[in-house]
Design a protein around this motif. Structure first.
Motif, mmCIF file in Angstrom:
data_model
loop_
_atom_site.group_PDB
_atom_site.id
_atom_site.type_symbol
_atom_site.label_atom_id
_atom_site.label_comp_id
_atom_site.label_asym_id
_atom_site.label_seq_id
_atom_site.Cartn_x
_atom_site.Cartn_y
_atom_site.Cartn_z
ATOM 1 N N SER A 194 1.884 2.516 -3.375
ATOM 2 C CA SER A 194 0.889 3.350 -4.057
ATOM 3 C C SER A 194 0.934 4.783 -3.557
ATOM 4 N N ASN A 214 -4.390 -4.779 -2.850
ATOM 5 C CA ASN A 214 -4.711 -3.572 -3.609
ATOM 6 C C ASN A 214 -5.681 -2.659 -2.859
ATOM 7 N N GLU A 266 -4.133 0.732 -9.796
ATOM 8 C CA GLU A 266 -3.212 -0.368 -9.516
ATOM 9 C C GLU A 266 -3.745 -1.631 -10.164
ATOM 10 N N GLY A 294 0.815 -1.209 0.000
ATOM 11 C CA GLY A 294 0.000 0.000 0.000
ATOM 12 C C GLY A 294 0.848 1.259 0.000
ATOM 13 N N GLY A 350 -4.094 -0.569 -0.284
ATOM 14 C CA GLY A 350 -3.523 0.636 -0.887
ATOM 15 C C GLY A 350 -4.541 1.760 -0.975
#
Length: 399
Positions: free
Chosen positions: A176, A194, A184, A173, A197
C-alpha cells in the motif's frame, strides 16, 4: 454520478468500510482514487469466491477510479497465515510463476486489463536489504501482531508460529505504501492485514487508505468458504454446462448470497424473485443463467439452461456430453482404475474422494452404477460411453 450514487454501488456486497466517512471525503475530491487489491497466486483458477473482490475492484474501475492489482509473487513465497491453524507450505518461484501465468488471462474476464495498473510486489519487496527489513519491523509491535485471531488460537493450542508469517502483514502493508493506495479491498478475513497497511501509511507520512471488506463466498458444499483445495469451487473458466450445473448444486439457502456477490441483479429484484418463486430451483436457474452469461454469453446461458432441463429435470442422458480422452496416467496395462480416472478428469478432488462418490452410488457409466470403489475396466470397454459423477457432471470418454 453523485457521491451518494457511487456509494450505493460500492456498498453492495460489502460488510464493512473503514471508514465510510473517509471514503466519502476521498470521493468528494473529484479525482480518481487509487484502489488496491493484492492477490497471491497460490492456485491456477480464479474462482467465483476470488471474483467477489475482483468484481468490487471492477465497480471502482467503472466509476472512473484506478484499479491497482498487485500480484503477490513475493508474498506468495511467505504464504498468508490468515485463517490457518498451521504454517502454509511455501511454494517455489517456478510454482508461483506457473500460477501467475494461469490466472492473468482469467482476471481479464472481470477487469478491463487495459485500464488496470498491474504490479508485482517482488519488484520492491525483493529489493529490500536486511537493514530495510529491520527498520520495517521497528514500525510494528509483536503485541499488535499477536492480536490476530489465528495467531492467538495457535498460541493457546501450542502450535508453532514461524517468524516469516509474522512478516506477512508488514509486507502487505508495504504494498500500500509503495503504490500510495487510497483504498484497499479484501475479504473479511483480511481486515487485520489491511489495517496494518493504514498504520504503515501513516508512519510513512501518507494519508491512510480506506479499507473495504467483502464477505467470503460460501462454496458449493454450503459449509466452507469457496476454495480450490477443498474442491467446492466454481471457476470462471469452467465450461458453461459445468458452471451452470455447479451453481444448481448449491444449497437453497445460499441463493440470495450468490446473487449478491456473484451477479449484478438488483437486490430488490432478487428478494422479490425469491419471495414469489414457490420452487427454489427456479430462482437457482435464474442465478445459474446470470453467472454463465457473465463469463460466457447470454446465448451460452440459455443453452446451458436448456441442457439442464432436458438432462436433469427430465432425467435424460445428455446427447452431447463433453468429450474427453482417457488420460494415460489412469491406464495401466490396458486397464483403467475408475477412481483414478474420475480424479484425473477433475470430477473429484482425489482418488479417495472419487471412491466415496462411487460408494455413495453417485457414479455411473452409460446409466449403469459403478458402486465398487476398486472397479477397473479395460480401455475398450470405456470408449464411447458416458461417465456420470454426481448429479451434474457428464463426460463422454473417447480415445
Amino acid at each position: 454520478m453523485t457521491i451518494d450514487q457511487q456509494l450505493a454501488i460500492l456498498r453492495r456486497g460489502t460488510t464493512e468500510i473503514i471508514s465510510e466517512a473517509d471514503l466519502r471525503r476521498k470521493l468528494a475530491k473529484g479525482t480518481p482514487l487509487r484502489v488496491k487489491l493484492g492477490v497471491d497466486p497460490t492456485a491456477k483458477h480464479v474462482t467465483l469466491g476470488w471474483a467477489v473482490v475482483l468484481r468490487k475492484l471492477r465497480d471502482f474501475q467503472r466509476l472512473g477510479h484506478t484499479a491497482c492489482l498487485i500480484i503477490g509473487d513475493f508474498t506468495t513465497m511467505i504464504g498468508d497465515p490468515t485463517g490457518k491453524s498451521k504454517t502454509r507450505p511455501q511454494l517455489t518461484r517456478e510454482e508461483i510463476q506457473a500460477n501467475v501465468d494461469a490466472v492473468m488471462d482469467q482476471v481479464g474476464a472481470i477487469l478491463d486489463k487495459e485500464k488496470t495498473e498491474i504490479y508485482f510486489n517482488k519488484d520492491w519487496l525483493g529489493k529490500m536489504t536486511f537493514e530495510d527489513v529491520i527498520r520495517l519491523c521497528s514500525r510494528y509491535t509483536v503485541a499488535r501482531i499477536l492480536e490476530r485471531d489465528d495467531f492467538t488460537k495457535r498460541l493457546a493450542e501450542h502450535r508453532p508460529i514461524a517468524m516469516h508469517e509474522i512478516m506477512y502483514p508488514l509486507c502487505q502493508g508495504m504494498d500500500s505504501v509503495e503504490i500510495t493506495a487510497d483504498v484497499e479491498l479484501g475479504g473479511n478475513d483480511q481486515k487485520f492485514n489491511n489495517l496494518v497497511g493504514r498504520t504503515l501509511m501513516e508512519q510513512f507520512g501518507q494519508e491512510p487508505q480506506v479499507v473495504v471488506l467483502c464477505p467470503l463466498l460460501v462454496g458449493t458444499d454450503g459449509v466452507e468458504k469457496m476454495s480450490q483445495s477443498l474442491g467446492n469451487y466454481i471457476s470462471v473458466v469452467d465450461t458453461p454446462n459445468d458452471m451452470y450445473g455447479k451453481t444448481m448444486s448449491i444449497p437453497d439457502g445460499l441463493i440470495e448470497h450468490y446473487f449478491e456477490l456473484a451477479t449484478d441483479v438488483p437486490m430488490d429484484e432478487v428478494k422479490t424473485l425469491i419471495a414469489e418463486t414457490p420452487n427454489p430451483r427456479d430462482a437457482k436457474r435464474r442465478l445459474a443463467r446470470e453467472i454463465v452469461a457473465i463469463y460466457h454469453s447470454a446465448e451460452a446461458a440459455q443453452e446451458s439452461d436448456d441442457y439442464f432441463v432436458n438432462t436433469f429435470s427430465k432425467r435424460q442422458q445428455p446427447l452431447e456430453a463433453e468429450e474427453v480422452g482417457i488420460p494415460a496416467s489412469a491406464v495401466e496395462n490396458g486397464v483403467v482404475m475408475i477412481a483414478a480416472l474420475i480424479s484425473t478428469l477433475g470430477l473429484a478432488k482425489s482418488n479417495s474422494d472419487a471412491r466415496r462418490h462411487m460408494q455413495a452410488g453417485a457414479v455411473s457409466l452409460d446409466a449403469e452404477k459403478l458402486a465398487d470403489p476398486t472397479a477397473k475396466l479395460p480401455v475398450e470397454a470405456l470408449i464411447g460411453k458416458t461417465l456420470k459423477v454426481g448429479k451434474h457432471q457428464f463426460r463422454k470418454l473417447v480415445e
